[in-house]
Design an enzyme around this catalytic site. Structure first.
Site, mmCIF file in Angstrom:
data_model
loop_
_atom_site.group_PDB
_atom_site.id
_atom_site.type_symbol
_atom_site.label_atom_id
_atom_site.label_comp_id
_atom_site.label_asym_id
_atom_site.label_seq_id
_atom_site.Cartn_x
_atom_site.Cartn_y
_atom_site.Cartn_z
ATOM 1 N N ARG A 109 45.336 5.737 30.009
ATOM 2 C CA ARG A 109 46.396 4.864 30.512
ATOM 3 C C ARG A 109 47.197 4.335 29.329
ATOM 4 O O ARG A 109 46.667 4.139 28.244
ATOM 5 C CB ARG A 109 45.792 3.667 31.250
ATOM 6 C CG ARG A 109 45.162 3.992 32.556
ATOM 7 C CD ARG A 109 44.567 2.726 33.186
ATOM 8 N NE ARG A 109 43.844 3.076 34.379
ATOM 9 C CZ ARG A 109 42.572 3.458 34.389
ATOM 10 N NH1 ARG A 109 41.883 3.518 33.267
ATOM 11 N NH2 ARG A 109 41.982 3.780 35.525
ATOM 12 N N TYR A 157 47.471 12.020 42.896
ATOM 13 C CA TYR A 157 47.876 11.410 41.633
ATOM 14 C C TYR A 157 48.493 12.429 40.680
ATOM 15 O O TYR A 157 49.502 12.154 40.048
ATOM 16 C CB TYR A 157 46.658 10.740 40.983
ATOM 17 C CG TYR A 157 46.981 9.999 39.709
ATOM 18 C CD1 TYR A 157 47.589 8.752 39.740
ATOM 19 C CD2 TYR A 157 46.675 10.544 38.465
ATOM 20 C CE1 TYR A 157 47.886 8.063 38.573
ATOM 21 C CE2 TYR A 157 46.970 9.869 37.293
ATOM 22 C CZ TYR A 157 47.575 8.634 37.357
ATOM 23 O OH TYR A 157 47.880 7.966 36.207
#
Length: 190
Positions: free
Chosen positions: A39, A169
């Site tokens: 991330r 995703y």
């Protein structure tokens, strides 16, 4: 919030990287996301000492889930291609310096907003839409899936609770939906 997509075309990935090569920090930011799948919040917290002379990155991922903060340690290999970008960039830098240091303040990382601006500008230069900071992580996942076809592996890497979440995703579900519409378009010509 805009929904962002992975960069599916490897040549486009290369084009974006070439666009960012004039700024070594920005090129490394892009490569770091593409090669690790982390991330952006985890990437921006890294310091030079976290990667200097290392083959593996041990990182505590910070993720807030259902009002609970998860501190899960992950072991991420630092691939040779990424090491080639890291080595010249960190030469002469102190271990306590942020890897993606801002020009604002003494030793602060760039913000998520700045990271977004960097990626959006490079994407626009390469005629890409639906790009954001999650694009790096999604691009990593999309290409790992194309190579391995192992959704359980990616589900584990991303800490997702179900395979369908992972497939959605990384954009694989969207690919299938687009393909179904195209087939229908050919079939229903009247």
């Amino acid at each position: 919030m805009n929904f962002v997509q992975p960069i599916r075309d490897l040549e486009k990935v290369r084009d974006v990287r070439r666009t960012l090569q004039d700024n070594p920090r920005d090129e490394l930011l892009f490569c770091f996301g593409i090669y690790t799948g982390l991330r952006i919040s985890d990437i921006l917290r890294l310091k030079v000492g976290d990667v200097r002379n290392k083959n593996v990155l041990n990182i505590k991922e910070l993720k807030v889930q259902k009002k609970k903060k998860l501190n899960k340690t992950k072991r991420i290999p630092i691939l040779n291609e990424l090491q080639k970008v890291i080595a010249p960039y960190i030469e002469g830098k102190e271990d306590q310096e942020y890897l993606f240091k801002s020009r604002q303040g003494k030793n602060k990382p760039i913000t998520r907003v700045r990271a977004y601006d960097i990626l959006r500008a490079a994407a626009q230069d390469n005629d890409l839409d639906e790009i954001g900071t999650h694009t790096l992580r999604k691009t990593f996942g999309y290409h790992v899936y194309q190579e391995e076809k192992d959704v359980a592996l990616l589900q584990d890497i991303f800490n997702h609770s179900a395979p369908y979440i992972t497939m959605k995703y990384i954009g694989v579900n969207q690919d299938a939906i687009d393909k179904a519409y195209q087939k229908l378009n050919k079939r229903l010509k009247f």
